[in-house]
Structure formats: structure tokens, C-alpha cells
Design a protein around this motif. Structure first.
Motif, PDB file in Angstrom:
ATOM      1  N   ASP A 106       0.840  -1.207   0.000  1.00 19.50           N
ATOM      2  CA  ASP A 106       0.000   0.000   0.000  1.00 19.50           C
ATOM      3  C   ASP A 106       0.874   1.256   0.000  1.00 19.50           C
ATOM      4  N   GLU A 107       1.927   1.252   0.794  1.00 20.37           N
ATOM      5  CA  GLU A 107       2.828   2.397   0.845  1.00 20.37           C
ATOM      6  C   GLU A 107       3.609   2.536  -0.461  1.00 20.37           C
ATOM      7  N   GLU A 108       3.934   1.404  -1.076  1.00 20.06           N
ATOM      8  CA  GLU A 108       4.627   1.441  -2.363  1.00 20.06           C
ATOM      9  C   GLU A 108       3.728   2.068  -3.438  1.00 20.06           C
ATOM     10  N   LYS A 109       2.450   1.715  -3.433  1.00 24.29           N
ATOM     11  CA  LYS A 109       1.494   2.320  -4.380  1.00 24.29           C
ATOM     12  C   LYS A 109       1.377   3.820  -4.134  1.00 24.29           C
ATOM     13  N   ALA A 110       1.338   4.201  -2.875  1.00 20.53           N
ATOM     14  CA  ALA A 110       1.257   5.625  -2.537  1.00 20.53           C
ATOM     15  C   ALA A 110       2.497   6.354  -3.052  1.00 20.53           C
ATOM     16  N   ARG A 112       4.284   5.560  -5.667  1.00 23.07           N
ATOM     17  CA  ARG A 112       4.171   5.683  -7.132  1.00 23.07           C
ATOM     18  C   ARG A 112       3.210   6.797  -7.528  1.00 23.07           C
ATOM     19  N   ARG A 113       2.183   7.023  -6.695  1.00 26.25           N
ATOM     20  CA  ARG A 113       1.230   8.104  -6.954  1.00 26.25           C
ATOM     21  C   ARG A 113       1.838   9.458  -6.643  1.00 26.25           C
ATOM     22  N   GLY A 114       2.956   9.448  -5.944  1.00 22.14           N
ATOM     23  CA  GLY A 114       3.606  10.704  -5.593  1.00 22.14           C
ATOM     24  C   GLY A 114       3.272  11.186  -4.208  1.00 22.14           C
ATOM     25  N   ASP A 115       2.502  10.406  -3.438  1.00 16.28           N
ATOM     26  CA  ASP A 115       2.277  10.785  -2.040  1.00 16.28           C
ATOM     27  C   ASP A 115       3.622  10.817  -1.344  1.00 16.28           C
ATOM     28  N   GLU A 116       3.739  11.675  -0.355  1.00 23.31           N
ATOM     29  CA  GLU A 116       5.035  11.863   0.286  1.00 23.31           C
ATOM     30  C   GLU A 116       5.360  10.704   1.227  1.00 23.31           C
TER      31      GLU A 116
END
Length: 119
Positions: A106-110, A112-116
Motif C-alpha cells: 500500500d505504501e509502495e502504491k502511494a 508511485r502516486r507521488g504521495d510523500e
């Protein structure tokens, strides 16, 4: 020597508060440095939240796949499964690994989305 998250956080807070006091005592024009203490306070709050999340193992992915955070209790479950390879301990370890891996992904997907993500 710093051996835990709380000590690290306290030392960081002390340094930031000292710098804020130093900046406040410095003569400055009206525009120069205005609001700097608020920025420092906000950044300190972010660091405290980050360190707390590490301490609670609520952050799993650090940096670009440089580390996976586990709580000591989670680590012990994995060690028990290796040390005493009984079905019950192995099942507990598998559940632990699945939970940690799901949170990591889940953190890896975040990321990739550019979440910090810190670091």
C-alpha cells in the motif's frame, strides 16, 4: 547515545526550539524571516509523527526499498517460527508476513502516486 525513538525526538525538539529562540532574538526586517518559526514548528510536527509511526510500526516502507519496519513483537513471531518450526508458530508468522507485506505494498502504491514518503 540515542537508543530509542523518544530520545531522538526529544533531542530533535530541543535543537529546533533552540534554533527558534536564536532566530527570534536575531534582529530582522519586517519581511525577513516572518513566519519561519511556524514553518519550523510544522516540520518538527511532521518529524514527530514520522518517528512515532516508526516506533509503532505503522510505517512499513522507508525510502526506496531500503528498509522494512517491524515491531519487535512481529520480529519475535518470525523468530519463533524459525526457532520452533511448529505448525501453529508457522501460521502466526505467515499471517504476520502477509499483514506487513500488504501494508508495505500500500505504501509502495502511494509512493508511485507521488504521495510523500519520508526520505
Amino acid at each position: 547515545m540515542i537508543t530509542d525513538i523518544e530520545t531522538a525526538r526529544d533531542k530533535l525538539a530541543d535543537a529546533i526550539w533552540w534554533l527558534k529562540g536564536f532566530a527570534a532574538a536575531r534582529p530582522a526586517s519586517i519581511d525577513e524571516g516572518a513566519g519561519e518559526h511556524l514553518r519550523l514548528e510544522s516540520e518538527l510536527t511532521e518529524v514527530r509523527v514520522f518517528l512515532t509511526n516508526i516506533n509503532n510500526a505503522s510505517i512499513r516502507r522507508m525510502g526506496e526499498e531500503t528498509a522494512v519496519v517491524l515491531s519487535f513483537a512481529e520480529f519475535e513471531r518470525l523468530v519463533d517460527a524459525v526457532r520452533v518450526p511448529r505448525l501453529h508458530e508457522t501460521q502466526i508468522a505467515i499471517r504476520t508476513i502477509e499483514q506487513v507485506l500488504a501494508q508495505y505494498r500500500d505504501e509502495e502504491k502511494a509512493a508511485r502516486r507521488g504521495d510523500e514518503i519520508p526520505f
